[in-house]
Design an enzyme around this catalytic site. Structure first.
Site, PDB file in Angstrom:
ATOM      1  N   ARG A  63      18.065 -87.657  11.828  1.00  0.00           N
ATOM      2  CA  ARG A  63      19.416 -88.475  11.946  1.00  0.00           C
ATOM      3  C   ARG A  63      18.739 -89.469  13.109  1.00  0.00           C
ATOM      4  NH1 ARG A  63      22.214 -83.720  11.465  1.00  0.00           N
ATOM      5  NH2 ARG A  63      22.418 -83.643  13.521  1.00  0.00           N
ATOM      6  N   GLU A 100      20.255 -76.391  20.705  1.00  0.00           N
ATOM      7  CA  GLU A 100      21.444 -75.698  21.320  1.00  0.00           C
ATOM      8  C   GLU A 100      21.614 -74.515  20.652  1.00  0.00           C
ATOM      9  OE1 GLU A 100      26.271 -77.222  20.840  1.00  0.00           O
ATOM     10  OE2 GLU A 100      24.652 -78.427  20.185  1.00  0.00           O
TER      11      GLU A 100
END
Length: 176
Positions: A63, A100
């Site tokens: 992205r 994450e």
């Protein structure tokens, strides 16, 4: 371009429990499919970073490409992709990092950044800062000067900005 004001959060779809339970994924595809909103977002980001006198924009897969490439075009500079290891055809450098929710490795072509170039890192999301810190590390290994970072979204509660100390950081929207 129209000077319409946008509440960009209205264009972000939040998907609960993706990619794992407890994560509230911020889906930018709903912003990207609206040409006027997408253009306005890129334009607002351009206006926020143009004072940095950027030579090239670098963006991590995937992205970061849909944010960084149009931002580079808007700034009139080139774009350097940062990809997952094994995806670039030329000679590369690599760096590993923690996500994450996992681990990964990023790579850049050795000739993607010229020594001394002023580089802006652009991505869709600043979360923990691991991807961006690794991207900065790669650019610096190539002799680039990272002068800033720009994001569509920042998850302020994950404190990723702390890993970008000393940089000019711009986020179009922040979730606390």
């Amino acid at each position: 371009m129209s000077k319409a004001l946008y509440n960009f959060k209205d264009y972000i779809r939040v998907i609960p429990d993706f990619p794992q339970p407890g994560i509230r994924f911020k889906d930018i595809t709903t912003l990207l499919k609206d040409g006027a909103a997408y253009r306005a977002a890129v334009e607002q980001m351009r206006a926020a970073v143009e004072h940095l006198k950027i030579d090239i924009v670098a963006g991590p897969e995937a992205r970061g490409f849909v944010v960084g490439a149009p931002l580079a075009l808007a700034l009139g500079v080139g774009f350097a992709p940062i990809r997952k290891s094994g995806k670039l055809p030329g000679e590369t450098i690599t760096a590993s990092y923690d996500l994450e929710y996992g681990k990964d490795q990023l790579a850049m072509h050795k000739d993607a950044i010229a020594p001394g170039q002023r580089v802006l890192i652009a991505d869709d999301l600043l979360a923990t800062g691991g991807t961006i810190a690794t991207s900065i590390n790669l650019v610096r290994q190539l002799g680039g000067e990272v002068v800033g970072a720009a994001f569509l979204i920042e998850l302020g509660y994950l404190n990723g900005r702390e890993k970008l100390e000393g940089l000019d950081v711009f986020s179009l929207m922040t979730y606390e």
